[in-house]
Design an enzyme around this catalytic site. Structure first.
Site, short mmCIF file in Angstrom:
data_model
loop_
_atom_site.label_atom_id
_atom_site.label_comp_id
_atom_site.label_asym_id
_atom_site.label_seq_id
_atom_site.Cartn_x
_atom_site.Cartn_y
_atom_site.Cartn_z
N GLY A 23 -16.45 96.94 -52.02
CA GLY A 23 -15.90 95.72 -52.61
C GLY A 23 -15.35 95.87 -54.01
O GLY A 23 -15.40 94.92 -54.80
N ASN A 25 -12.20 96.04 -54.76
CA ASN A 25 -11.07 95.09 -54.86
C ASN A 25 -11.57 93.66 -55.02
O ASN A 25 -10.98 92.87 -55.76
CB ASN A 25 -10.16 95.21 -53.63
CG ASN A 25 -9.17 96.36 -53.77
OD1 ASN A 25 -8.22 96.27 -54.54
ND2 ASN A 25 -9.43 97.45 -53.06
N ARG A 102 -11.66 95.97 -40.03
CA ARG A 102 -11.51 95.54 -38.65
C ARG A 102 -10.12 95.00 -38.42
O ARG A 102 -9.53 94.42 -39.34
CB ARG A 102 -12.46 94.36 -38.38
CG ARG A 102 -13.67 94.75 -37.73
CD ARG A 102 -14.73 93.69 -37.72
NE ARG A 102 -15.95 94.42 -37.81
CZ ARG A 102 -16.49 95.07 -36.79
NH1 ARG A 102 -15.95 95.01 -35.59
NH2 ARG A 102 -17.57 95.79 -36.96
N HIS A 120 -3.38 97.81 -48.60
CA HIS A 120 -3.41 99.07 -47.85
C HIS A 120 -3.12 100.22 -48.82
O HIS A 120 -2.18 100.14 -49.61
CB HIS A 120 -2.35 99.03 -46.74
CG HIS A 120 -2.36 100.28 -45.92
ND1 HIS A 120 -3.34 100.54 -44.99
CD2 HIS A 120 -1.53 101.35 -45.92
CE1 HIS A 120 -3.11 101.72 -44.45
NE2 HIS A 120 -2.02 102.24 -45.00
C1 GRF Z 1 -9.28 100.26 -50.38
O1 GRF Z 1 -8.77 101.55 -50.55
C2 GRF Z 1 -8.30 99.39 -49.63
O2 GRF Z 1 -6.97 99.75 -49.88
C3 GRF Z 1 -8.63 99.68 -48.19
O3 GRF Z 1 -10.03 99.83 -48.16
C4 GRF Z 1 -10.49 100.24 -49.45
C5 GRF Z 1 -11.52 99.24 -49.86
O4 GRF Z 1 -12.14 99.55 -51.07
N1 GRF Z 1 -8.13 98.62 -47.35
P1 GRF Z 1 -13.06 98.48 -51.78
O5 GRF Z 1 -14.14 98.06 -50.76
O6 GRF Z 1 -12.22 97.32 -52.20
O7 GRF Z 1 -13.67 99.21 -52.93
#
Ligand code: GRF
Length: 223
Positions: A23, A25, A102, A120
């Site tokens: 998490g 992001n 998912r 992504h």
């Molecule tokens: C990130 O690299 C995002 O681009 C991909 O999954 C990863 C998630 O990382 N979809 P986080 O859980 O946000 O640290």
């Protein structure tokens, strides 16, 4: 008489965040809200995994969370229609996939058409799917990056909102490239959400038009 500033009368957009793992992001979005860079509130975090570290982050910031276990549902559509109900019940306006591992079912996509954003870790349409950073290293790409896009029924195929580019160096590994890309993810995801919150995104066919937009940051971030 009480006068309210424009910010106070503007209802903050309600986000529902879906995450599966650490998490970071999700954290970047929380930080942007707390720093006043993002006019949004997070109504709920939903995880498909009980051990997602994102839950710890929600607890630390007093954000409601739900673990919804896919194993308890007979198929993908039933699972995602339950998630859609939980989001609607809380008045969620924009759904954020922040490392949600998912493929989203149409029972969520249809009611939230052009209101689900994903990040992504590659410059789409290159390297969709899993292990995008490894795909870029193995392919020998010189430039990679990340993409924020709306989610449609395909795998990482929805309309592109913002992309950021980073170099790929000789000797890069999946990990080193992932770290470089992740820094950009944390910048452009809150930016894209803010553009949505300001009502500046319009989807026309497979393109996203951004109202009153010139250059957000520098030549390597383009939305
Ligand atoms: C990130 O690299 C995002 O681009 C991909 O999954 C990863 C998630 O990382 N979809 P986080 O859980 O946000 O640290």
């Amino acid at each position: 008489m009480i006068f309210w500033g424009a910010k106070e009368i503007m209802a903050r957009i309600k986000l529902g965040v879906l995450a599966s793992g650490r998490g970071s992001n999700f954290q970047a979005i929380i930080d942007a809200i707390e720093a006043g860079r993002l006019d949004a509130g997070i109504s709920i975090l939903i995880t498909d995994r009980k051990d997602a570290f994102a839950i710890e982050r929600a607890k630390r910031h007093g954000i409601d969370y739900l673990h919804i276990d896919p194993k308890e549902f007979k198929d993908r559509d039933t699972y995602f229609s339950h998630i859609a109900d939980e989001l609607r019940r809380r008045g969620v306006e924009l759904v954020i996939l922040a490392g949600f591992m998912r493929v989203v079912g149409k029972s969520l996509i249809e009611p939230f058409r052009n209101r689900i954003m994903n990040i992504h870790p590659a410059l789409l349409p290159s390297f969709p799917g899993l292990h995008a950073q490894k795909q870029a290293v193995d392919y020998g790409a010189r430039i990679s990056g990340c993409t924020v896009h709306f989610v449609d029924e395909g795998m990482d195929t929805g309309p592109i909102i913002i992309q950021a580019a980073v170099p790929v160096f000789d000797g890069d590994t999946e990990e080193s490239l992932s770290d470089r890309i992740l820094k950009q993810e944390h910048k452009i995801f809150p930016m894209a959400i803010q553009l949505f919150a300001e009502g500046r995104l319009e989807v026309v066919g497979r393109k996203v038009k951004i109202k009153d937009y010139s250059v957000i940051d520098d030549a390597l971030i383009n939305g």
